[in-house]
Write a protein that holds these residues in place. Sequence first.
Motif, PDB file in Angstrom:
ATOM      1  N   GLY A 186       0.831  -1.187   0.000  1.00  6.06           N
ATOM      2  CA  GLY A 186       0.000   0.000   0.000  1.00  6.06           C
ATOM      3  C   GLY A 186       0.869   1.241   0.000  1.00  6.06           C
ATOM      4  N   GLN A 187       0.305   2.311  -0.509  1.00  6.07           N
ATOM      5  CA  GLN A 187       1.029   3.567  -0.569  1.00  6.07           C
ATOM      6  C   GLN A 187       0.065   4.712  -0.363  1.00  6.07           C
ATOM      7  OE1 GLN A 187       2.746   3.476  -4.509  1.00  6.07           O
ATOM      8  NE2 GLN A 187       4.753   3.046  -3.659  1.00  6.07           N
ATOM      9  N   SER A 188       0.622   5.819   0.025  1.00  2.55           N
ATOM     10  CA  SER A 188      -0.156   7.040   0.083  1.00  2.55           C
ATOM     11  C   SER A 188      -0.490   7.446  -1.346  1.00  2.55           C
ATOM     12  CB  SER A 188       0.675   8.133   0.756  1.00  2.55           C
ATOM     13  OG  SER A 188       0.089   9.385   0.538  1.00  2.55           O
ATOM     14  N   VAL A 189      -1.700   7.893  -1.577  1.00  5.35           N
ATOM     15  CA  VAL A 189      -2.093   8.293  -2.924  1.00  5.35           C
ATOM     16  C   VAL A 189      -1.578   9.694  -3.229  1.00  5.35           C
ATOM     17  CG1 VAL A 189      -4.054   8.690  -4.457  1.00  5.35           C
ATOM     18  CG2 VAL A 189      -4.123   6.836  -2.814  1.00  5.35           C
ATOM     19  N   ARG A 190      -1.373  10.478  -2.192  1.00  6.18           N
ATOM     20  CA  ARG A 190      -0.878  11.833  -2.374  1.00  6.18           C
ATOM     21  C   ARG A 190       0.510  11.791  -3.019  1.00  6.18           C
ATOM     22  NH1 ARG A 190      -1.017  14.562   3.118  1.00  6.18           N
ATOM     23  NH2 ARG A 190       0.049  12.627   3.437  1.00  6.18           N
ATOM     24  N   ASN A 191       0.776  12.693  -3.874  1.00  6.85           N
ATOM     25  CA  ASN A 191       2.063  12.836  -4.555  1.00  6.85           C
ATOM     26  C   ASN A 191       2.345  11.724  -5.558  1.00  6.85           C
ATOM     27  OD1 ASN A 191       2.364  15.110  -3.002  1.00  6.85           O
ATOM     28  ND2 ASN A 191       3.725  14.146  -1.542  1.00  6.85           N
ATOM     29  N   HIS A 192       1.306  11.084  -6.069  1.00 10.40           N
ATOM     30  CA  HIS A 192       1.441  10.105  -7.149  1.00 10.40           C
ATOM     31  C   HIS A 192       0.727  10.686  -8.367  1.00 10.40           C
ATOM     32  CE1 HIS A 192       2.651   7.412  -3.968  1.00 10.40           C
ATOM     33  NE2 HIS A 192       3.011   6.534  -4.885  1.00 10.40           N
ATOM     34  N   PHE A 193       1.467  10.796  -9.463  1.00 14.65           N
ATOM     35  CA  PHE A 193       0.934  11.430 -10.653  1.00 14.65           C
ATOM     36  C   PHE A 193       0.943  10.452 -11.823  1.00 14.65           C
ATOM     37  CE2 PHE A 193       2.825  14.634  -7.940  1.00 14.65           C
ATOM     38  CZ  PHE A 193       1.817  15.588  -7.860  1.00 14.65           C
ATOM     39  N   PRO A 194      -0.209   9.848 -12.143  1.00 14.43           N
ATOM     40  CA  PRO A 194      -0.254   8.952 -13.302  1.00 14.43           C
ATOM     41  C   PRO A 194      -0.115   9.751 -14.593  1.00 14.43           C
ATOM     42  CG  PRO A 194      -2.429   9.188 -12.323  1.00 14.43           C
ATOM     43  CD  PRO A 194      -1.477   9.951 -11.464  1.00 14.43           C
ATOM     44  N   GLY A 195       0.646   9.187 -15.518  1.00 13.51           N
ATOM     45  CA  GLY A 195       0.858   9.873 -16.780  1.00 13.51           C
ATOM     46  C   GLY A 195       1.426   8.935 -17.818  1.00 13.51           C
ATOM     47  N   VAL A 196       2.087   9.521 -18.803  1.00 13.55           N
ATOM     48  CA  VAL A 196       2.664   8.770 -19.913  1.00 13.55           C
ATOM     49  C   VAL A 196       4.118   9.201 -20.090  1.00 13.55           C
ATOM     50  CG1 VAL A 196       2.532   8.343 -22.401  1.00 13.55           C
ATOM     51  CG2 VAL A 196       0.439   8.566 -21.061  1.00 13.55           C
ATOM     52  N   VAL A 197       4.983   8.223 -20.275  1.00 16.74           N
ATOM     53  CA  VAL A 197       6.389   8.518 -20.552  1.00 16.74           C
ATOM     54  C   VAL A 197       6.475   9.126 -21.947  1.00 16.74           C
ATOM     55  CG1 VAL A 197       8.688   7.528 -20.885  1.00 16.74           C
ATOM     56  CG2 VAL A 197       7.201   6.619 -19.084  1.00 16.74           C
ATOM     57  N   VAL A 198       7.065  10.323 -22.050  1.00 18.34           N
ATOM     58  CA  VAL A 198       7.179  10.970 -23.353  1.00 18.34           C
ATOM     59  C   VAL A 198       8.614  11.002 -23.871  1.00 18.34           C
ATOM     60  CG1 VAL A 198       5.079  12.338 -23.118  1.00 18.34           C
ATOM     61  CG2 VAL A 198       7.255  13.274 -22.307  1.00 18.34           C
ATOM     62  N   ALA A 199       9.586  10.815 -22.956  1.00 22.66           N
ATOM     63  CA  ALA A 199      10.983  10.805 -23.401  1.00 22.66           C
ATOM     64  C   ALA A 199      11.846  10.037 -22.411  1.00 22.66           C
ATOM     65  CB  ALA A 199      11.520  12.224 -23.562  1.00 22.66           C
ATOM     66  N   VAL A 200      12.813   9.306 -22.941  1.00 19.90           N
ATOM     67  CA  VAL A 200      13.806   8.598 -22.135  1.00 19.90           C
ATOM     68  C   VAL A 200      15.161   8.912 -22.752  1.00 19.90           C
ATOM     69  CG1 VAL A 200      14.659   6.358 -21.364  1.00 19.90           C
ATOM     70  CG2 VAL A 200      12.197   6.742 -21.569  1.00 19.90           C
ATOM     71  N   ARG A 201      16.042   9.480 -21.946  1.00 21.49           N
ATOM     72  CA  ARG A 201      17.403   9.792 -22.414  1.00 21.49           C
ATOM     73  C   ARG A 201      18.387   9.073 -21.501  1.00 21.49           C
ATOM     74  NH1 ARG A 201      14.352  14.235 -22.400  1.00 21.49           N
ATOM     75  NH2 ARG A 201      13.856  15.154 -24.414  1.00 21.49           N
ATOM     76  N   LYS A 202      19.277   8.265 -22.113  1.00 26.54           N
ATOM     77  CA  LYS A 202      20.221   7.467 -21.325  1.00 26.54           C
ATOM     78  C   LYS A 202      21.651   7.764 -21.751  1.00 26.54           C
ATOM     79  CE  LYS A 202      18.114   3.551 -22.554  1.00 26.54           C
ATOM     80  NZ  LYS A 202      17.767   2.118 -22.591  1.00 26.54           N
ATOM     81  N   ASP A 203      22.538   7.773 -20.760  1.00 27.88           N
ATOM     82  CA  ASP A 203      23.959   7.771 -21.084  1.00 27.88           C
ATOM     83  C   ASP A 203      24.565   6.543 -20.420  1.00 27.88           C
ATOM     84  OD1 ASP A 203      24.512   8.376 -18.402  1.00 27.88           O
ATOM     85  OD2 ASP A 203      25.029  10.457 -18.788  1.00 27.88           O
ATOM     86  N   GLU A 204      25.851   6.542 -20.151  1.00 23.25           N
ATOM     87  CA  GLU A 204      26.516   5.352 -19.615  1.00 23.25           C
ATOM     88  C   GLU A 204      26.014   4.960 -18.225  1.00 23.25           C
ATOM     89  OE1 GLU A 204      29.715   3.832 -20.796  1.00 23.25           O
ATOM     90  OE2 GLU A 204      29.406   4.732 -22.757  1.00 23.25           O
ATOM     91  N   VAL A 205      25.734   5.959 -17.357  1.00 23.25           N
ATOM     92  CA  VAL A 205      25.383   5.677 -15.969  1.00 23.25           C
ATOM     93  C   VAL A 205      23.997   6.189 -15.584  1.00 23.25           C
ATOM     94  CG1 VAL A 205      26.051   6.092 -13.559  1.00 23.25           C
ATOM     95  CG2 VAL A 205      27.812   5.723 -15.288  1.00 23.25           C
ATOM     96  N   ALA A 206      23.664   7.384 -16.024  1.00 27.94           N
ATOM     97  CA  ALA A 206      22.420   8.029 -15.609  1.00 27.94           C
ATOM     98  C   ALA A 206      21.410   8.072 -16.751  1.00 27.94           C
ATOM     99  CB  ALA A 206      22.707   9.443 -15.121  1.00 27.94           C
ATOM    100  N   ALA A 207      20.180   8.394 -16.379  1.00 29.86           N
ATOM    101  CA  ALA A 207      19.113   8.529 -17.369  1.00 29.86           C
ATOM    102  C   ALA A 207      18.104   9.545 -16.864  1.00 29.86           C
ATOM    103  CB  ALA A 207      18.431   7.188 -17.612  1.00 29.86           C
ATOM    104  N   THR A 208      17.387  10.158 -17.803  1.00 28.87           N
ATOM    105  CA  THR A 208      16.258  11.002 -17.443  1.00 28.87           C
ATOM    106  C   THR A 208      15.011  10.433 -18.101  1.00 28.87           C
ATOM    107  OG1 THR A 208      16.633  12.514 -19.292  1.00 28.87           O
ATOM    108  CG2 THR A 208      17.621  13.119 -17.173  1.00 28.87           C
TER     109      THR A 208
END
Length: 131
Positions: free
Chosen positions: A64-86
Amino acid sequence: MVTEYRIGEAANLLGVRVETLRRWEREGKIESSRTAGGQRRVSASEVARLLAERRRADMPEIGGQSVRNHFPGVVVAVRKDEVAATVEIMAGPHRILSLLTREAVDELGLEPGMPAIAAVKATNVSVELPR
């Protein structure tokens, strides 16, 4: 670089007894080979596979989780490098940008167009005034 382990070494790395590995071999859960002298060997890739499976199995399910601060949406972009990603998520009129590890993005299989929920936990919120 180690490519295979003696059965005792593999058991130690996996945190189980040698008898457990023998049973897993009989049940087809692990593959091993034998030396000319008949000693069992377990490949390093097989040990790695079992460790990864056990890590996933040990992760608790979220009950279970708190519903507050959960934002359902759609992934529009994924940017990856060697270690990190946005990962950019559009949740209604809100654009949410998450910085996470590339490993996490790959494990989740995140791609544009996928539904996702941005769970936000802010320890610092700044307030700005409109002009």
